[in-house]
Design a protein around this motif. Structure first.
Motif, PDB file in Angstrom:
ATOM      1  N   VAL A  94       0.904  -1.225   0.008  1.00  0.00           N
ATOM      2  CA  VAL A  94      -0.071  -0.014  -0.019  1.00  0.00           C
ATOM      3  C   VAL A  94       0.922   1.087  -0.106  1.00  0.00           C
ATOM      4  N   VAL A  95       1.904   1.280   0.579  1.00  0.00           N
ATOM      5  CA  VAL A  95       2.964   2.341   0.512  1.00  0.00           C
ATOM      6  C   VAL A  95       3.500   2.733  -0.802  1.00  0.00           C
ATOM      7  N   ILE A  96       3.740   1.519  -1.530  1.00  0.00           N
ATOM      8  CA  ILE A  96       4.320   1.685  -2.839  1.00  0.00           C
ATOM      9  C   ILE A  96       3.104   2.147  -3.752  1.00  0.00           C
ATOM     10  N   LEU A  97       1.915   1.507  -3.430  1.00  0.00           N
ATOM     11  CA  LEU A  97       1.038   1.948  -4.476  1.00  0.00           C
ATOM     12  C   LEU A  97       0.516   3.370  -4.138  1.00  0.00           C
ATOM     13  N   SER A  98       0.599   4.007  -3.042  1.00  0.00           N
ATOM     14  CA  SER A  98       0.247   5.313  -2.869  1.00  0.00           C
ATOM     15  C   SER A  98       1.450   6.088  -3.404  1.00  0.00           C
ATOM     16  N   ALA A  99       2.571   5.897  -3.599  1.00  0.00           N
ATOM     17  CA  ALA A  99       3.662   6.460  -4.252  1.00  0.00           C
ATOM     18  C   ALA A  99       3.501   6.526  -5.831  1.00  0.00           C
ATOM     19  N   VAL A 100       3.241   5.389  -6.202  1.00  0.00           N
ATOM     20  CA  VAL A 100       3.092   5.259  -7.809  1.00  0.00           C
ATOM     21  C   VAL A 100       1.844   5.871  -7.927  1.00  0.00           C
ATOM     22  N   ASN A 101       0.874   6.064  -7.482  1.00  0.00           N
ATOM     23  CA  ASN A 101      -0.331   6.780  -7.843  1.00  0.00           C
ATOM     24  C   ASN A 101      -0.148   8.263  -7.718  1.00  0.00           C
ATOM     25  N   SER A 102       0.851   8.584  -7.099  1.00  0.00           N
ATOM     26  CA  SER A 102       1.274   9.941  -6.834  1.00  0.00           C
ATOM     27  C   SER A 102       2.407  10.308  -7.925  1.00  0.00           C
ATOM     28  N   GLY A 103       2.816   9.627  -8.674  1.00  0.00           N
ATOM     29  CA  GLY A 103       3.817   9.828  -9.756  1.00  0.00           C
ATOM     30  C   GLY A 103       5.092   9.613  -9.272  1.00  0.00           C
ATOM     31  N   ILE A 104       5.443   9.089  -8.014  1.00  0.00           N
ATOM     32  CA  ILE A 104       6.740   9.056  -7.721  1.00  0.00           C
ATOM     33  C   ILE A 104       7.517   7.683  -7.720  1.00  0.00           C
ATOM     34  N   SER A 105       8.734   7.844  -8.080  1.00  0.00           N
ATOM     35  CA  SER A 105       9.538   6.796  -8.429  1.00  0.00           C
ATOM     36  C   SER A 105       9.785   5.988  -6.864  1.00  0.00           C
ATOM     37  N   VAL A 106       9.953   4.715  -7.218  1.00  0.00           N
ATOM     38  CA  VAL A 106      10.061   3.792  -6.024  1.00  0.00           C
ATOM     39  C   VAL A 106      11.605   3.055  -5.994  1.00  0.00           C
ATOM     40  N   PHE A 107      12.212   3.013  -4.739  1.00  0.00           N
ATOM     41  CA  PHE A 107      13.508   2.564  -4.903  1.00  0.00           C
ATOM     42  C   PHE A 107      13.348   1.567  -3.544  1.00  0.00           C
ATOM     43  N   GLU A 108      13.887   0.227  -3.716  1.00  0.00           N
ATOM     44  CA  GLU A 108      13.927  -0.592  -2.566  1.00  0.00           C
ATOM     45  C   GLU A 108      15.317  -0.822  -2.223  1.00  0.00           C
ATOM     46  N   TYR A 109      15.589  -1.123  -0.941  1.00  0.00           N
ATOM     47  CA  TYR A 109      16.864  -1.592  -0.317  1.00  0.00           C
ATOM     48  C   TYR A 109      16.803  -2.538   0.903  1.00  0.00           C
ATOM     49  N   THR A 110      17.812  -3.510   0.779  1.00  0.00           N
ATOM     50  CA  THR A 110      17.841  -4.680   1.859  1.00  0.00           C
ATOM     51  C   THR A 110      18.249  -3.840   3.104  1.00  0.00           C
ATOM     52  N   PRO A 111      17.736  -4.356   4.029  1.00  0.00           N
ATOM     53  CA  PRO A 111      18.209  -4.024   5.660  1.00  0.00           C
ATOM     54  C   PRO A 111      19.811  -3.928   5.746  1.00  0.00           C
ATOM     55  N   ARG A 112      20.505  -4.851   5.083  1.00  0.00           N
ATOM     56  CA  ARG A 112      21.881  -4.857   5.119  1.00  0.00           C
ATOM     57  C   ARG A 112      22.500  -3.669   4.430  1.00  0.00           C
ATOM     58  N   GLU A 113      22.045  -3.417   3.298  1.00  0.00           N
ATOM     59  CA  GLU A 113      22.280  -2.147   2.383  1.00  0.00           C
ATOM     60  C   GLU A 113      21.988  -0.879   3.222  1.00  0.00           C
ATOM     61  N   ILE A 114      21.000  -0.617   3.745  1.00  0.00           N
ATOM     62  CA  ILE A 114      20.896   0.475   4.565  1.00  0.00           C
ATOM     63  C   ILE A 114      21.790   0.640   5.678  1.00  0.00           C
ATOM     64  N   LYS A 115      21.771  -0.283   6.399  1.00  0.00           N
ATOM     65  CA  LYS A 115      22.919  -0.076   7.503  1.00  0.00           C
ATOM     66  C   LYS A 115      24.353   0.088   7.056  1.00  0.00           C
ATOM     67  N   LYS A 116      24.734  -0.552   5.830  1.00  0.00           N
ATOM     68  CA  LYS A 116      26.141  -0.505   5.598  1.00  0.00           C
ATOM     69  C   LYS A 116      26.131   1.186   4.809  1.00  0.00           C
ATOM     70  N   ALA A 117      25.227   1.420   4.294  1.00  0.00           N
ATOM     71  CA  ALA A 117      25.023   2.896   3.427  1.00  0.00           C
ATOM     72  C   ALA A 117      25.218   4.230   5.057  1.00  0.00           C
ATOM     73  N   VAL A 118      24.674   3.794   6.071  1.00  0.00           N
ATOM     74  CA  VAL A 118      24.457   4.687   7.104  1.00  0.00           C
ATOM     75  C   VAL A 118      25.730   4.565   8.051  1.00  0.00           C
ATOM     76  N   VAL A 119      25.932   3.374   8.411  1.00  0.00           N
ATOM     77  CA  VAL A 119      26.722   2.931   9.623  1.00  0.00           C
ATOM     78  C   VAL A 119      27.959   2.717   8.943  1.00  0.00           C
ATOM     79  N   GLY A 120      28.159   2.057   7.966  1.00  0.00           N
ATOM     80  CA  GLY A 120      29.334   1.281   7.242  1.00  0.00           C
ATOM     81  C   GLY A 120      29.670  -0.161   7.458  1.00  0.00           C
ATOM     82  N   LYS A 121      28.693  -0.394   8.180  1.00  0.00           N
ATOM     83  CA  LYS A 121      28.602  -2.192   8.333  1.00  0.00           C
ATOM     84  C   LYS A 121      27.319  -2.756   8.342  1.00  0.00           C
ATOM     85  N   GLY A 122      27.125  -3.937   7.567  1.00  0.00           N
ATOM     86  CA  GLY A 122      25.633  -4.323   7.358  1.00  0.00           C
ATOM     87  C   GLY A 122      25.117  -5.172   8.581  1.00  0.00           C
TER      88      GLY A 122
END
Length: 197
Positions: A94-122
């Motif tokens: 429903v979150v993705i649908l809300s974005a798509v209905n508003s014309g917004i691009s959607v990007f998905e990331y794994t928990p490990r990718e997110i942690k590595k991008a912010v903290v430096g370790k997955g």
């Protein structure tokens, strides 16, 4: 660039909107501002499809209010509890649908990718993610809920992935320092050379 990050949950969904400030007409990923953040809390006693409608409506309201250019969301995580993962899958939808209905691009990331991008370790802890989110965004205090700091982290992850070219990414700190010796002091250079011998 304004990104809406979402950490989906069946009872509490965290959201965070992060904007990239510009420097000389170009987005500068070192200058990030938290525009707004919080939680969407639904009544635990509600029927599940009513919860989904409330989450959809609230995400739509946030999008209409702040006009993010992109949405980033954590991918589905399959733990031991299948029922919980199944419900989170519905919330993500429903979150993705809300974005798509508003014309917004959607990007998905794994928990490990997110942690590595912010903290430096997955394998970073939620406390470490929360600490780094506060530091990166210059918040006066940490968000009250991990759902919120996780949502802000998803937005930060997307900004980093978007604004840092693939060829500029490094597999670890050693690779980065090898490519950029100018960041090392003379003492550090000497120590690194001694270790190589």
């Amino acid at each position: 660039m304004r990104v809406l990050g979402v950490d989906p949950g069946s009872n509490i969904t965290g959201y965070g909107i992060v904007e990239v400030e510009e420097h000389d007409g170009k987005p500068d990923r070192t200058k990030l501002v938290a525009v707004d953040y919080g939680i969407i809390k639904v009544d635990e006693e509600d029927i599940f499809h009513i919860k989904l409608k409330k989450i959809y409506d609230e995400i739509s309201r946030i999008i209409n209010l702040y006009h993010p250019t992109e949405l980033s969301i954590e991918t589905a995580f399959y733990g031991k509890n299948f029922q919980s993962a199944f419900k989170i899958g519905h919330v993500r939808a429903v979150v993705i649908l809300s974005a798509v209905n508003s014309g917004i691009s959607v990007f998905e990331y794994t928990p490990r990718e997110i942690k590595k991008a912010v903290v430096g370790k997955g394998n970073a802890t939620k406390e470490q993610v929360q600490f780094m989110v506060r530091a990166i965004l210059g918040l006066k205090k940490s968000p009250e809920f991990y759902d919120v700091s996780d949502a802000l982290a998803v937005a930060i992850c997307h900004i980093n992935r978007t604004l840092v070219p693939e060829q500029a990414r490094y597999r670890d700190w050693k690779a980065f320092l090898k490519a950029h010796p100018e960041f090392l002091s003379d003492d550090m250079n000497v120590k690194l050379k001694r270790k190589k011998k």
